[in-house]
Design a protein around this motif. Structure first.
Motif, PDB file in Angstrom:
ATOM      1  N   PRO A  96      30.973   5.751 -19.859  1.00 30.09           N
ATOM      2  CA  PRO A  96      30.399   6.900 -19.154  1.00 30.09           C
ATOM      3  C   PRO A  96      29.624   6.446 -17.913  1.00 30.09           C
ATOM      4  CG  PRO A  96      29.931   7.029 -21.507  1.00 30.09           C
ATOM      5  CD  PRO A  96      30.499   5.662 -21.242  1.00 30.09           C
ATOM      6  N   GLY A  97      29.650   7.270 -16.899  1.00 27.31           N
ATOM      7  CA  GLY A  97      28.914   6.985 -15.666  1.00 27.31           C
ATOM      8  C   GLY A  97      29.779   6.283 -14.638  1.00 27.31           C
ATOM      9  N   SER A 128      35.748  14.177  -4.787  1.00 29.99           N
ATOM     10  CA  SER A 128      34.526  13.397  -4.576  1.00 29.99           C
ATOM     11  C   SER A 128      34.100  12.738  -5.883  1.00 29.99           C
ATOM     12  CB  SER A 128      33.395  14.302  -4.075  1.00 29.99           C
ATOM     13  OG  SER A 128      33.020  15.223  -5.089  1.00 29.99           O
ATOM     14  N   VAL A 129      33.189  11.796  -5.747  1.00 30.43           N
ATOM     15  CA  VAL A 129      32.631  11.135  -6.933  1.00 30.43           C
ATOM     16  C   VAL A 129      31.953  12.171  -7.823  1.00 30.43           C
ATOM     17  CG1 VAL A 129      30.972   9.400  -7.721  1.00 30.43           C
ATOM     18  CG2 VAL A 129      32.358   8.951  -5.682  1.00 30.43           C
ATOM     19  N   GLU A 130      31.232  13.099  -7.205  1.00 30.69           N
ATOM     20  CA  GLU A 130      30.521  14.132  -7.971  1.00 30.69           C
ATOM     21  C   GLU A 130      31.499  15.025  -8.735  1.00 30.69           C
ATOM     22  OE1 GLU A 130      28.155  12.389  -4.883  1.00 30.69           O
ATOM     23  OE2 GLU A 130      30.036  13.496  -4.664  1.00 30.69           O
ATOM     24  N   ALA A 131      32.619  15.377  -8.106  1.00 27.02           N
ATOM     25  CA  ALA A 131      33.619  16.212  -8.773  1.00 27.02           C
ATOM     26  C   ALA A 131      34.255  15.465  -9.946  1.00 27.02           C
ATOM     27  CB  ALA A 131      34.682  16.673  -7.783  1.00 27.02           C
ATOM     28  N   LEU A 132      34.509  14.166  -9.787  1.00 25.19           N
ATOM     29  CA  LEU A 132      35.058  13.378 -10.891  1.00 25.19           C
ATOM     30  C   LEU A 132      34.055  13.312 -12.042  1.00 25.19           C
ATOM     31  CD1 LEU A 132      37.266  11.577 -12.130  1.00 25.19           C
ATOM     32  CD2 LEU A 132      36.223   9.635 -10.924  1.00 25.19           C
ATOM     33  N   GLN A 189      35.494   4.410  -3.745  1.00 22.03           N
ATOM     34  CA  GLN A 189      34.083   4.813  -3.699  1.00 22.03           C
ATOM     35  C   GLN A 189      33.295   4.542  -4.975  1.00 22.03           C
ATOM     36  OE1 GLN A 189      33.190   8.624  -1.888  1.00 22.03           O
ATOM     37  NE2 GLN A 189      35.228   8.680  -0.978  1.00 22.03           N
ATOM     38  N   CYS A 190      33.999   4.334  -6.105  1.00 20.94           N
ATOM     39  CA  CYS A 190      33.276   4.079  -7.346  1.00 20.94           C
ATOM     40  C   CYS A 190      34.193   3.402  -8.350  1.00 20.94           C
ATOM     41  CB  CYS A 190      32.705   5.375  -7.933  1.00 20.94           C
ATOM     42  SG  CYS A 190      33.937   6.566  -8.479  1.00 20.94           S
TER      43      CYS A 190
END
Length: 143
Positions: free
Chosen positions: A91-92, A16-20, A65-66
Motif C-alpha cells: 500500500p502507498g 495522476s498519482v492521486e487518481a491511482l 512518477q511513482c
C-alpha cells in the motif's frame, strides 16, 4: 546475493498519482486481504527477480512518477476463463523523480540502474508540477 528487477507500466485509466491512489483504495482494486493489486494478462517469467525487492514503476502522461513494491504475484482466472497475473502491491505510492518515458503496451522489465530515484523528503513537500511542465523540464535535464 540474488539480483532483482523492477517492472514499469503505463497507468491506464488514471491520469495522476492521486487518481491511482484513489482507485487502489477502492474495494474493486484490492485482494481479499485488503492489499492493492493490478491484474495483467502476462505473468513475469523472471518472478524470483521481481519478488526479490522489485517495484512497479507507474507512468502518467509520459512521465514515470511513482512506484510501489511488489509483494507477490498471484495467478487469477478472469470471468472469461483466462489465467492472468495479479500483482499484489505494498500500500502507498512512493514518488520518484519525474522521468520521461515513451508510450508502450503492457509492462516491461526495468533494470535497477535505469529506475528513477525516489524523491527526497524535502522534494516531497513541494507542490507537484503540471505533467507537461515536468516532462519538458525532465527532457532538458532540469528535473
Amino acid at each position: 546475493m540474488e539480483k532483482h528487477t523492477h517492472l514499469i507500466k503505463l497507468s491506464v485509466g488514471t491520469e495522476s498519482v492521486e487518481a491511482l491512489a484513489a482507485w487502489q483504495d477502492s474495494r474493486q482494486a484490492q485482494t481479499d486481504d485488503g492489499l492493492p493489486r493490478h491484474v495483467t494478462r502476462m505473468f513475469p517469467k523472471r518472478e524470483s527477480e521481481v519478488l526479490n525487492g522489485g517495484s512497479i514503476y507507474w507512468v502518467f502522461g509520459g512521465l514515470v512518477q511513482c512506484r510501489q513494491r511488489i509483494l507477490r504475484l498471484d495467478r487469477v482466472t478472469g470471468t472469461d476463463g483466462v489465467s492472468r497475473c495479479a500483482m499484489v502491491l505494498e500500500p502507498g505510492l512512493i514518488r520518484v523523480s519525474p522521468t520521461p518515458r515513451r508510450p508502450f503496451q503492457g509492462w516491461r522489465y526495468l533494470a535497477p540502474s535505469d529506475a528513477p530515484p525516489d524523491l527526497s523528503a524535502s522534494r516531497l513537500q513541494e507542490d507537484a508540477l503540471p505533467p507537461g511542465l515536468a516532462g519538458a523540464l525532465a527532457d532538458i535535464g532540469v528535473l
